[in-house]
Design a protein around this motif. Structure first.
Motif, PDB file in Angstrom:
ATOM      1  N   LEU A  50      -4.420   2.834  19.244  1.00  0.00           N
ATOM      2  CA  LEU A  50      -3.659   3.553  18.219  1.00  0.00           C
ATOM      3  C   LEU A  50      -4.527   4.635  17.595  1.00  0.00           C
ATOM      4  CD1 LEU A  50      -1.960   0.484  16.502  1.00  0.00           C
ATOM      5  CD2 LEU A  50      -1.042   1.951  18.306  1.00  0.00           C
ATOM      6  N   ASP A  51      -3.930   5.749  17.276  1.00  0.00           N
ATOM      7  CA  ASP A  51      -4.660   6.866  16.682  1.00  0.00           C
ATOM      8  C   ASP A  51      -3.892   7.323  15.439  1.00  0.00           C
ATOM      9  OD1 ASP A  51      -6.772   8.598  16.465  1.00  0.00           O
ATOM     10  OD2 ASP A  51      -5.977  10.047  17.899  1.00  0.00           O
ATOM     11  N   TYR A  52      -4.055   6.564  14.373  1.00  0.00           N
ATOM     12  CA  TYR A  52      -3.317   6.794  13.140  1.00  0.00           C
ATOM     13  C   TYR A  52      -3.642   8.147  12.509  1.00  0.00           C
ATOM     14  CZ  TYR A  52      -3.031   1.646  13.198  1.00  0.00           C
ATOM     15  OH  TYR A  52      -2.838   0.334  13.536  1.00  0.00           O
ATOM     16  N   PRO A  53      -2.648   8.794  11.894  1.00  0.00           N
ATOM     17  CA  PRO A  53      -2.961   9.969  11.079  1.00  0.00           C
ATOM     18  C   PRO A  53      -3.720   9.534   9.833  1.00  0.00           C
ATOM     19  CG  PRO A  53      -0.626   9.428  10.910  1.00  0.00           C
ATOM     20  CD  PRO A  53      -1.221   8.497  11.923  1.00  0.00           C
ATOM     21  N   LEU A  54      -4.469  10.456   9.246  1.00  0.00           N
ATOM     22  CA  LEU A  54      -5.266  10.156   8.063  1.00  0.00           C
ATOM     23  C   LEU A  54      -4.700  10.848   6.835  1.00  0.00           C
ATOM     24  CD1 LEU A  54      -8.839  10.448   9.589  1.00  0.00           C
ATOM     25  CD2 LEU A  54      -7.548   8.366   9.081  1.00  0.00           C
ATOM     26  N   SER A  98       2.576   4.388   6.308  1.00  0.00           N
ATOM     27  CA  SER A  98       3.754   4.719   7.100  1.00  0.00           C
ATOM     28  C   SER A  98       5.003   4.769   6.243  1.00  0.00           C
ATOM     29  CB  SER A  98       3.963   3.655   8.182  1.00  0.00           C
ATOM     30  OG  SER A  98       5.116   3.926   8.934  1.00  0.00           O
ATOM     31  N   GLN A  99       5.937   5.614   6.654  1.00  0.00           N
ATOM     32  CA  GLN A  99       7.286   5.519   6.112  1.00  0.00           C
ATOM     33  C   GLN A  99       7.812   4.153   6.540  1.00  0.00           C
ATOM     34  OE1 GLN A  99       9.977   8.603   7.325  1.00  0.00           O
ATOM     35  NE2 GLN A  99      11.718   7.656   6.322  1.00  0.00           N
ATOM     36  N   CYS A 100       8.507   3.464   5.643  1.00  0.00           N
ATOM     37  CA  CYS A 100       8.980   2.129   5.999  1.00  0.00           C
ATOM     38  C   CYS A 100      10.458   1.923   5.680  1.00  0.00           C
ATOM     39  CB  CYS A 100       8.121   1.055   5.341  1.00  0.00           C
ATOM     40  SG  CYS A 100       8.024   1.181   3.555  1.00  0.00           S
ATOM     41  N   SER A 101      11.124   2.939   5.111  1.00  0.00           N
ATOM     42  CA  SER A 101      12.558   2.862   4.855  1.00  0.00           C
ATOM     43  C   SER A 101      13.107   4.272   4.743  1.00  0.00           C
ATOM     44  CB  SER A 101      12.824   2.089   3.561  1.00  0.00           C
ATOM     45  OG  SER A 101      14.199   2.081   3.241  1.00  0.00           O
ATOM     46  N   ILE A 102      14.338   4.455   5.250  1.00  0.00           N
ATOM     47  CA  ILE A 102      15.023   5.743   5.143  1.00  0.00           C
ATOM     48  C   ILE A 102      15.896   5.759   3.889  1.00  0.00           C
ATOM     49  CG2 ILE A 102      16.704   7.272   6.241  1.00  0.00           C
ATOM     50  CD1 ILE A 102      15.646   6.148   8.954  1.00  0.00           C
ATOM     51  N   VAL A 134       1.315   2.526   1.649  1.00  0.00           N
ATOM     52  CA  VAL A 134      -0.088   2.833   1.930  1.00  0.00           C
ATOM     53  C   VAL A 134      -0.893   1.562   1.677  1.00  0.00           C
ATOM     54  CG1 VAL A 134       0.060   5.294   1.385  1.00  0.00           C
ATOM     55  CG2 VAL A 134      -0.585   3.701  -0.398  1.00  0.00           C
ATOM     56  N   TRP A 135      -1.917   1.394   2.492  1.00  0.00           N
ATOM     57  CA  TRP A 135      -2.792   0.229   2.399  1.00  0.00           C
ATOM     58  C   TRP A 135      -4.164   0.704   1.956  1.00  0.00           C
ATOM     59  CZ3 TRP A 135      -0.729  -4.522   3.045  1.00  0.00           C
ATOM     60  CH2 TRP A 135       0.523  -4.588   3.638  1.00  0.00           C
ATOM     61  N   VAL A 136      -4.670   0.149   0.860  1.00  0.00           N
ATOM     62  CA  VAL A 136      -5.968   0.539   0.315  1.00  0.00           C
ATOM     63  C   VAL A 136      -6.898  -0.667   0.385  1.00  0.00           C
ATOM     64  CG1 VAL A 136      -7.192   1.406  -1.722  1.00  0.00           C
ATOM     65  CG2 VAL A 136      -4.882   2.246  -1.208  1.00  0.00           C
ATOM     66  N   SER A 137      -8.087  -0.440   0.932  1.00  0.00           N
ATOM     67  CA  SER A 137      -9.078  -1.505   1.057  1.00  0.00           C
ATOM     68  C   SER A 137      -9.455  -2.040  -0.321  1.00  0.00           C
ATOM     69  CB  SER A 137     -10.328  -0.982   1.764  1.00  0.00           C
ATOM     70  OG  SER A 137     -11.384  -1.919   1.679  1.00  0.00           O
ATOM     71  N   LYS A 138      -9.534  -3.349  -0.428  1.00  0.00           N
ATOM     72  CA  LYS A 138      -9.918  -3.989  -1.686  1.00  0.00           C
ATOM     73  C   LYS A 138     -11.370  -3.690  -2.044  1.00  0.00           C
ATOM     74  CE  LYS A 138      -6.598  -7.735  -1.190  1.00  0.00           C
ATOM     75  NZ  LYS A 138      -6.435  -9.189  -0.956  1.00  0.00           N
ATOM     76  N   ALA A 139     -12.192  -3.305  -1.071  1.00  0.00           N
ATOM     77  CA  ALA A 139     -13.591  -2.967  -1.327  1.00  0.00           C
ATOM     78  C   ALA A 139     -13.734  -1.567  -1.924  1.00  0.00           C
ATOM     79  CB  ALA A 139     -14.395  -3.056  -0.028  1.00  0.00           C
ATOM     80  N   ASN A 140     -12.680  -0.780  -1.868  1.00  0.00           N
ATOM     81  CA  ASN A 140     -12.724   0.625  -2.246  1.00  0.00           C
ATOM     82  C   ASN A 140     -12.607   0.813  -3.758  1.00  0.00           C
ATOM     83  OD1 ASN A 140     -12.047   3.480  -2.338  1.00  0.00           O
ATOM     84  ND2 ASN A 140     -11.650   3.257  -0.155  1.00  0.00           N
ATOM     85  N   HIS A 141     -13.355   1.752  -4.299  1.00  0.00           N
ATOM     86  CA  HIS A 141     -13.263   2.102  -5.721  1.00  0.00           C
ATOM     87  C   HIS A 141     -11.830   2.465  -6.113  1.00  0.00           C
ATOM     88  CE1 HIS A 141     -13.484   4.935  -9.149  1.00  0.00           C
ATOM     89  NE2 HIS A 141     -14.381   4.083  -9.587  1.00  0.00           N
ATOM     90  N   THR A 142     -11.150   3.181  -5.241  1.00  0.00           N
ATOM     91  CA  THR A 142      -9.778   3.611  -5.524  1.00  0.00           C
ATOM     92  C   THR A 142      -8.845   2.419  -5.706  1.00  0.00           C
ATOM     93  OG1 THR A 142     -10.158   5.663  -4.335  1.00  0.00           O
ATOM     94  CG2 THR A 142      -7.856   5.045  -4.668  1.00  0.00           C
ATOM     95  N   HIS A 143      -9.142   1.312  -5.064  1.00  0.00           N
ATOM     96  CA  HIS A 143      -8.293   0.125  -5.169  1.00  0.00           C
ATOM     97  C   HIS A 143      -8.127  -0.303  -6.624  1.00  0.00           C
ATOM     98  CE1 HIS A 143      -7.272  -4.187  -5.012  1.00  0.00           C
ATOM     99  NE2 HIS A 143      -6.522  -3.800  -3.983  1.00  0.00           N
ATOM    100  N   GLY A 144      -9.227  -0.367  -7.356  1.00  0.00           N
ATOM    101  CA  GLY A 144      -9.161  -0.790  -8.759  1.00  0.00           C
ATOM    102  C   GLY A 144      -8.320   0.138  -9.606  1.00  0.00           C
ATOM    103  N   VAL A 145      -8.446   1.432  -9.388  1.00  0.00           N
ATOM    104  CA  VAL A 145      -7.651   2.411 -10.135  1.00  0.00           C
ATOM    105  C   VAL A 145      -6.184   2.306  -9.715  1.00  0.00           C
ATOM    106  CG1 VAL A 145      -7.352   4.853 -10.706  1.00  0.00           C
ATOM    107  CG2 VAL A 145      -9.658   3.929 -10.367  1.00  0.00           C
ATOM    108  N   ALA A 146      -5.932   2.181  -8.411  1.00  0.00           N
ATOM    109  CA  ALA A 146      -4.555   2.090  -7.908  1.00  0.00           C
ATOM    110  C   ALA A 146      -3.848   0.850  -8.451  1.00  0.00           C
ATOM    111  CB  ALA A 146      -4.554   2.082  -6.380  1.00  0.00           C
TER     112      ALA A 146
END
Length: 160
Positions: free
Chosen positions: A10-14, A34-38, A45-57
């Motif tokens: 798989l070659d996901y877009p970023l 990914s879009q998941c509903s029309i 969106v999936w954010v890593s729990k190790a990521n700084h952004t996770h806490g803010v999100a």
């Protein structure tokens, strides 16, 4: 495991996902989205729990999702190889604050803001189900999207 072989093809877009809560803002590189509903329109969106952004999100009401194209490898490196634990990535890039308070990257012309409908545990990542509230889409003369294969070898700001 065969699942690893499956995901290797798989070659996901970023994307760069931005978040703001109180006086804090953050952003990170995301490959799981990914879009998941029309109807109704929904995107996850999936954010890593190790990521700084996770806490803010986790404290945010909205997230910004910016689509990266082939000209944006430097942004992928900035938001994927550095951590907001150590640096303010937004000091290194032009951006403005959206009415929701979210940082919007000036250079990226294709983005949307989504209100967070729900959050759910996905293992080492948290899923954020988003309902679009604003968007900007530039399609004329666009270059191919930036994907995982384009950034192989970038050192991560945090382990996945």
């Amino acid at each position: 495991m065969e699942f690893d072989a499956f995901t290797d093809v798989l070659d996901y877009p970023l994307y760069v996902v931005t978040a703001a809560a109180g006086k804090r803002h953050s952003g990170c590189l995301v490959g799981f989205a990914s879009q998941c509903s029309i109807a109704p329109p929904r995107f996850v969106v999936w954010v890593s729990k190790a990521n700084h952004t996770h806490g803010v999100a986790c404290e945010a009401s909205h997230l910004g999702v910016h689509v990266l194209d082939g000209r944006d490898r430097d942004l992928a490196e900035l938001f994927g190889s550095l951590t907001g634990d150590d640096v303010d990535k937004f000091e290194r890039v032009a951006w403005h604050r959206h009415g929701t308070g979210l940082p919007i990257l000036d250079r990226i012309r294709t983005w949307f803001i989504g209100g967070i409908v729900s959050r759910f545990d996905g293992g080492d990542h948290t899923g954020f189900l988003l309902s679009p509230v604003d968007a900007s889409a530039a399609v004329a003369g666009r270059s191919p999207l930036l994907s995982f294969s384009d950034v192989q070898g970038l050192p991560p700001g945090h382990p996945a």
